[in-house]
Design an enzyme around this catalytic site. Structure first.
Site: not given
Length: 118
Positions: A10-11
């Site tokens: 997840c960024s």
């Protein structure tokens, strides 16, 4: 001690980890928990929920397929059932969650974690 419940895919989670480790944690140990590899227990989830405050569903990813497939949006679903679903399907846990000094925030956006250091 700072604990980050993290999903490396997840960024937002990666950005929060970087923000905490570079900007805020110079003199504090940081524990990164990859909760998809090491799912939280019901007791850990209850503790985390108490630190976050607010409705339990706020700490859940309600847009995940599992949320819909398991029928978790129904008003009849109890908190115990939601906790159980998160332990069995850790992808349902909102990410990242940062805990420090008895307080917790969801790092979406990553700048939310600044409240823990004010």
């Amino acid at each position: 001690m700072i604990t980050i419940y993290h999903n490396p895919r997840c960024s937002k989670s990666r950005a929060t980890c970087e923000l905490v480790t570079t900007a805020h944690a110079a003199n504090e140990p940081v524990e990164v928990v990859e909760y998809l590899k090491t799912p939280l227990t019901v007791e850990q989830l209850k503790t985390l929920h108490a630190l976050l405050g607010g409705p339990l569903r706020d700490m859940m990813r309600t847009n995940e397929t599992e949320y819909t497939e398991l029928g978790l949006a129904a008003e009849t679903v109890t908190d115990d059932q939601l906790y159980d679903a998160i332990t069995k399907h850790p992808i349902l846990l909102q990410r990242p969650i940062v805990v420090r000094d008895g307080r917790a925030v969801i790092g979406r956006p990553p700048e939310n974690v600044a409240a823990l250091f004010a």
